[in-house]
Design a protein around this motif. Structure first.
Motif, PDB file in Angstrom:
ATOM      1  N   THR A  42      40.431  42.846  41.611  1.00  0.00           N
ATOM      2  CA  THR A  42      40.340  43.072  42.849  1.00  0.00           C
ATOM      3  C   THR A  42      39.607  42.651  43.922  1.00  0.00           C
ATOM      4  OG1 THR A  42      41.601  45.633  42.182  1.00  0.00           O
ATOM      5  CG2 THR A  42      41.105  45.218  44.636  1.00  0.00           C
ATOM      6  N   GLY A  43      40.455  42.353  44.760  1.00  0.00           N
ATOM      7  CA  GLY A  43      38.954  41.748  45.884  1.00  0.00           C
ATOM      8  C   GLY A  43      38.840  43.147  47.096  1.00  0.00           C
ATOM      9  N   ILE A  44      37.472  43.152  47.369  1.00  0.00           N
ATOM     10  CA  ILE A  44      37.059  43.970  48.618  1.00  0.00           C
ATOM     11  C   ILE A  44      36.541  43.528  49.629  1.00  0.00           C
ATOM     12  CG2 ILE A  44      36.000  46.424  48.992  1.00  0.00           C
ATOM     13  CD1 ILE A  44      37.855  46.942  46.877  1.00  0.00           C
ATOM     14  N   MET A  45      37.225  43.405  50.813  1.00  0.00           N
ATOM     15  CA  MET A  45      37.148  42.895  52.018  1.00  0.00           C
ATOM     16  C   MET A  45      35.484  43.997  52.831  1.00  0.00           C
ATOM     17  SD  MET A  45      36.690  40.041  54.643  1.00  0.00           S
ATOM     18  CE  MET A  45      38.480  39.352  54.023  1.00  0.00           C
ATOM     19  N   HIS A  81      47.903  48.805  47.170  1.00  0.00           N
ATOM     20  CA  HIS A  81      48.567  48.404  46.436  1.00  0.00           C
ATOM     21  C   HIS A  81      48.152  47.895  45.652  1.00  0.00           C
ATOM     22  CE1 HIS A  81      50.323  46.853  50.756  1.00  0.00           C
ATOM     23  NE2 HIS A  81      51.621  47.143  49.350  1.00  0.00           N
ATOM     24  N   VAL A  82      47.470  48.413  44.954  1.00  0.00           N
ATOM     25  CA  VAL A  82      46.494  48.360  43.847  1.00  0.00           C
ATOM     26  C   VAL A  82      46.239  49.485  43.416  1.00  0.00           C
ATOM     27  CG1 VAL A  82      44.992  46.503  45.175  1.00  0.00           C
ATOM     28  CG2 VAL A  82      44.384  48.990  44.746  1.00  0.00           C
ATOM     29  N   ASN A  83      45.784  50.198  42.346  1.00  0.00           N
ATOM     30  CA  ASN A  83      45.301  51.161  41.406  1.00  0.00           C
ATOM     31  C   ASN A  83      43.926  52.006  41.269  1.00  0.00           C
ATOM     32  OD1 ASN A  83      48.171  51.684  39.804  1.00  0.00           O
ATOM     33  ND2 ASN A  83      47.014  49.576  38.680  1.00  0.00           N
ATOM     34  N   TYR A  84      43.692  52.709  41.633  1.00  0.00           N
ATOM     35  CA  TYR A  84      42.586  53.099  42.365  1.00  0.00           C
ATOM     36  C   TYR A  84      42.346  55.314  40.841  1.00  0.00           C
ATOM     37  CZ  TYR A  84      45.214  56.153  45.598  1.00  0.00           C
ATOM     38  OH  TYR A  84      46.070  56.717  46.203  1.00  0.00           O
ATOM     39  N   PHE A  85      40.980  54.785  40.922  1.00  0.00           N
ATOM     40  CA  PHE A  85      40.919  56.413  40.415  1.00  0.00           C
ATOM     41  C   PHE A  85      40.011  57.338  41.904  1.00  0.00           C
ATOM     42  CE2 PHE A  85      39.362  53.308  37.097  1.00  0.00           C
ATOM     43  CZ  PHE A  85      40.207  54.132  36.114  1.00  0.00           C
ATOM     44  N   THR A  86      40.558  58.804  41.828  1.00  0.00           N
ATOM     45  CA  THR A  86      39.910  59.302  42.232  1.00  0.00           C
ATOM     46  C   THR A  86      38.533  60.093  41.251  1.00  0.00           C
ATOM     47  OG1 THR A  86      41.344  61.307  41.988  1.00  0.00           O
ATOM     48  CG2 THR A  86      41.926  59.549  44.058  1.00  0.00           C
ATOM     49  N   ALA A 144      39.379  46.670  53.512  1.00  0.00           N
ATOM     50  CA  ALA A 144      40.339  45.410  53.348  1.00  0.00           C
ATOM     51  C   ALA A 144      40.572  46.071  52.037  1.00  0.00           C
ATOM     52  CB  ALA A 144      40.736  45.314  54.032  1.00  0.00           C
ATOM     53  N   ILE A 145      41.527  46.202  51.265  1.00  0.00           N
ATOM     54  CA  ILE A 145      41.594  45.084  50.086  1.00  0.00           C
ATOM     55  C   ILE A 145      42.999  44.484  49.712  1.00  0.00           C
ATOM     56  CG2 ILE A 145      42.100  46.904  47.992  1.00  0.00           C
ATOM     57  CD1 ILE A 145      40.921  49.479  48.399  1.00  0.00           C
ATOM     58  N   HIS A 146      42.638  43.368  48.677  1.00  0.00           N
ATOM     59  CA  HIS A 146      43.354  42.349  48.212  1.00  0.00           C
ATOM     60  C   HIS A 146      43.559  42.578  46.637  1.00  0.00           C
ATOM     61  CE1 HIS A 146      43.078  41.254  52.401  1.00  0.00           C
ATOM     62  NE2 HIS A 146      41.833  41.037  52.307  1.00  0.00           N
ATOM     63  N   LYS A 147      44.858  42.853  46.441  1.00  0.00           N
ATOM     64  CA  LYS A 147      45.011  42.182  44.619  1.00  0.00           C
ATOM     65  C   LYS A 147      45.176  40.999  44.625  1.00  0.00           C
ATOM     66  CE  LYS A 147      48.699  44.352  41.751  1.00  0.00           C
ATOM     67  NZ  LYS A 147      50.016  44.987  40.937  1.00  0.00           N
ATOM     68  N   ARG A 148      44.801  41.150  43.483  1.00  0.00           N
ATOM     69  CA  ARG A 148      44.423  39.443  43.228  1.00  0.00           C
ATOM     70  C   ARG A 148      45.108  39.253  41.427  1.00  0.00           C
ATOM     71  NH1 ARG A 148      38.803  37.768  45.356  1.00  0.00           N
ATOM     72  NH2 ARG A 148      39.215  37.510  47.143  1.00  0.00           N
ATOM     73  N   ASN A 200      32.912  39.381  50.639  1.00  0.00           N
ATOM     74  CA  ASN A 200      34.010  39.806  50.015  1.00  0.00           C
ATOM     75  C   ASN A 200      33.285  39.857  48.527  1.00  0.00           C
ATOM     76  OD1 ASN A 200      37.022  38.945  50.773  1.00  0.00           O
ATOM     77  ND2 ASN A 200      36.154  36.474  50.857  1.00  0.00           N
ATOM     78  N   LEU A 201      34.148  41.274  48.178  1.00  0.00           N
ATOM     79  CA  LEU A 201      33.210  41.840  46.845  1.00  0.00           C
ATOM     80  C   LEU A 201      34.705  41.792  45.204  1.00  0.00           C
ATOM     81  CD1 LEU A 201      30.458  43.015  45.327  1.00  0.00           C
ATOM     82  CD2 LEU A 201      31.528  45.283  46.167  1.00  0.00           C
ATOM     83  N   ASP A 202      34.285  41.297  44.282  1.00  0.00           N
ATOM     84  CA  ASP A 202      35.211  40.916  43.325  1.00  0.00           C
ATOM     85  C   ASP A 202      34.722  42.261  42.234  1.00  0.00           C
ATOM     86  OD1 ASP A 202      36.704  38.510  44.118  1.00  0.00           O
ATOM     87  OD2 ASP A 202      35.427  37.087  43.514  1.00  0.00           O
ATOM     88  N   VAL A 203      35.291  42.970  41.761  1.00  0.00           N
ATOM     89  CA  VAL A 203      35.228  43.981  41.933  1.00  0.00           C
ATOM     90  C   VAL A 203      37.412  44.082  40.434  1.00  0.00           C
ATOM     91  CG1 VAL A 203      34.146  45.261  43.132  1.00  0.00           C
ATOM     92  CG2 VAL A 203      36.830  45.689  42.559  1.00  0.00           C
ATOM     93  N   SER A 204      36.309  44.627  39.151  1.00  0.00           N
ATOM     94  CA  SER A 204      37.433  45.490  38.489  1.00  0.00           C
ATOM     95  C   SER A 204      38.363  46.613  38.152  1.00  0.00           C
ATOM     96  CB  SER A 204      36.948  45.108  36.728  1.00  0.00           C
ATOM     97  OG  SER A 204      36.253  46.686  36.330  1.00  0.00           O
TER      98      SER A 204
END
Length: 467
Positions: free
Chosen positions: A240-243, A151-156, A232-236, A252-256
Motif C-alpha cells: 500500500t502507498g501512503i501519501m 479501498h484498502v484493508n486496515y486494522f483498528t 491519501a492512501i493508494h492501493k497497489r 510517499n511511504l510503502d507499507v504492508s
C-alpha cells in the motif's frame, strides 16, 4: 418491569456495574446488545496488555546484555501470542456469562432495544421503566475520512488482535495511547513500524514528558513522523502507498499493513436521542451532552465509560462506583479528573494526574526529579525518565506526571496523596523498601522542603528551643 437500575450494554463495564448494584441490594435488569462483546474496551485493553507483555519479554531477550546475560534475537510466533491473549480475555469473560449473572439475581435480556419515551425502554416483548437507566454501551474506533482508506484493508485497535502473522512494515495512523502501545509492541516483535500521529502527539499529556518518551521509543527503532500527516492512501499490486505531507513538501511511504488508532466514538443508537430526550454535545455532535457525573439531559439516564467519552477502564469503574453511591444514598461524589491517572502503557510508561501544562498560579512552582538517578531504575538497567510535580507554597499537589521505570507505582502513591489531601512535605517521611521507584517522591519532597525552610533567624533558634 420496574427495577431500580437498567444497564444498557453487557460488556465488561456493564456486567461489573450490574453485579455491584446487585450486591448493594438493588433490583437490576441488564440488557445485552448483539455487538457488546465486539467493541468492549475492557476486553480490548486486556488483549493489548497480554500482547504487549509478549513484546516486552522479546525486548528483554534482545537487551539482556545490559544485565550481564547473553543477548538473543527472539523468534515470535504470532499465532501463539494471539491465542494466548485471546485465552486471557476469554477467561475473564467467563465471569460474565448469563447463567452466572442470573444466579446472582440479575435479570438478563438480549436483543435490540428502543426507547418509547424518556422513561420507558422496550426490548422484545418486555417494557422496562426503572428508577435509573445507565448507558454502558462502550465505544467504537473512529475512522477518519482519508482518501483511499475505504479501498484498502486496515486494522483498528479492536481488530489487529485477530492478526496471526508477522507484519513486515506497519504504519500506525494516530497519536492516542493505543497507537503508541501497539506501535512499540509490533516493533519489539520484529516489524518495521512507522507512526504518523495525524491528530497530535498524545493530546493532553505534558510535552516535556512526551519528549522523553519519544526519545526512548526512537532508540528502539520506532519511526515517529511527528511533523507529517497522511493525505491519501493508494492501493497497489504489492503493498500500500501512503501519501505524506510535511514541512518540506510531500513524500510517499510503502507499507504492508495499516493500523488506524485515532481515538474512539461513543457507541449508541442515534434513534434514542429524540425518544429519550437526549441532547448531543454542541461542540461534538457524535457525543452526548453530559454533566460532570455523566448525567444526560434526561434525569433518568446516566452515561459511563465509552458512552461518556471515557475509554480507560479504571476511569469507567470509578464512574460506576460514584453512580452506585448516589443510587444507594451513600454519597453524592463527583469524578475529579485530577485524581484519576491518565496513562500510556508503553515501556517506559507515561502517567499523568491533572493538567501539567496549565499556566502556573501565583505561589505555585514546578519540581522535577531525574529518574536516571533512581536506584531501582539503575538496578533494572532502565536509568531514564523524569517525574514532575506542580505544588503551591504549602506543598499541596495540583498536578503530576511521570515517565520512566515504576511510573505506575509513583502515580499510585500520588493519587492516594491527592485524594486524602496529603501535602508533599508529608511524603518525605515515607519508609520505602529499597530500591524503590517511589523514592523519587522523597527526592521531590526534599526539594520542596529546602526551598521552604524557616527564616534564617528561626533556623538558628529552633535547635536551641528543642534542647
Amino acid at each position: 418491569m420496574k427495577p431500580d437500575l437498567c444497564v444498557i450494554g453487557a460488556g465488561a463495564l456493564g456486567t461489573a456495574l450490574a453485579t455491584m448494584a446487585r450486591q448493594h441490594g438493588l433490583n437490576v435488569v441488564l440488557l445485552r446488545r448483539p455487538n457488546d462483546e465486539a467493541n468492549d474496551p475492557t476486553a480490548g485493553s486486556l488483549r493489548r496488555g497480554a500482547f504487549s507483555a509478549s513484546a516486552e519479554r522479546a525486548q528483554a531477550l534482545r537487551t539482556a546484555g545490559s544485565l550481564g546475560l547473553n543477548n538473543a534475537e527472539p523468534k515470535p510466533n504470532f499465532r501463539t501470542i494471539g491465542e494466548r491473549a485471546d485465552a486471557i480475555a476469554d477467561a475473564v469473560a467467563l465471569r460474565d456469562t448469563d447463567d452466572r449473572l442470573t444466579a446472582l439475581g440479575i435479570t438478563v435480556l438480549s436483543g435490540d432495544a428502543a426507547f418509547l419515551d424518556r422513561n420507558t425502554l422496550r426490548c422484545g416483548e418486555q417494557t422496562i421503566r426503572p428508577r435509573q437507566f445507565v448507558l454502558a454501551t462502550g465505544s467504537r474506533p473512529m475512522i477518519p475520512a482519508l482518501p483511499g482508506l475505504d479501498h484498502v484493508n486496515y486494522f483498528t485497535p479492536d481488530s489487529i488482535g485477530d492478526n496471526l502473522r508477522k507484519l513486515s512494515h506497519l504504519v500506525v495512523i494516530g497519536g492516542d495511547p493505543s497507537a503508541f502501545e501497539l506501535a512499540q509492541a509490533y516493533r519489539r516483535l520484529g516489524a518495521m513500524v512507522t507512526l504518523v500521529p495525524q491528530d497530535g502527539l498524545l493530546p493532553g499529556f505534558d510535552a516535556e514528558l512526551v519528549a522523553v518518551l519519544l526519545r526512548d521509543l526512537r532508540e528502539e527503532g520506532l519511526v515517529i513522523l511527528d511533523d507529517a500527516e497522511v493525505t491519501a492512501i493508494h492501493k497497489r499490486s504489492q503493498g500500500t502507498g501512503i501519501m505524506l505531507r510535511h514541512g518540506d513538501g510531500e513524500d510517499n511511504l510503502d507499507v504492508s499493513h495499516i493500523l488506524v488508532a485515532m481515538g474512539r466514538l461513543p457507541d449508541f443508537d442515534g434513534g434514542w436521542l429524540d425518544a429519550a430526550q437526549l441532547r448531543p454535545n454542541r461542540l461534538r455532535a457524535d457525543q452526548l451532552l453530559l454533566g460532570p457525573d455523566g448525567q444526560t439531559s434526561n434525569g433518568r439516564i446516566t452515561a459511563i465509560g465509552g458512552a461518556a467519552g471515557t475509554d480507560a477502564p479504571h476511569v469507567a469503574l470509578r464512574q460506576a462506583n460514584l453512580l452506585l453511591d448516589r443510587l444507594t444514598g451513600r454519597g453524592n461524589g463527583r469524578l475529579d479528573p485530577a485524581l484519576v491517572p491518565r496513562l500510556v502503557q508503553t515501556q517506559p510508561p507515561l502517567v499523568q494526574l491533572g493538567p501539567l501544562s496549565a499556566e502556573l498560579r501565583p505561589g505555585q512552582l514546578v519540581l522535577r526529579s531525574n529518574l536516571a538517578e533512581n536506584d531501582a531504575a539503575r538496578a533494572h538497567s532502565l536509568p531514564q525518565g523524569a517525574a514532575k510535580l506542580v505544588v503551591d507554597s504549602k506543598g499541596t499537589i495540583s498536578a503530576a506526571g511521570i515517565v520512566g521505570h515504576g511510573a505506575g507505582e509513583i502515580a499510585g502513591v500520588l493519587a492516594l496523596a491527592l485524594s486524602n489531601g496529603l501535602r508533599l512535605g508529608e511524603l518525605a517521611h515515607l519508609a520505602l523498601p529499597q530500591p524503590s521507584a517511589a523514592a523519587a517522591l522523597i527526592d521531590l519532597a526534599d526539594q520542596f522542603q529546602v526551598q521552604h525552610q524557616p527564616p534564617a533567624g528561626w533556623k538558628a533558634r529552633l535547635p536551641r528551643l528543642s534542647r
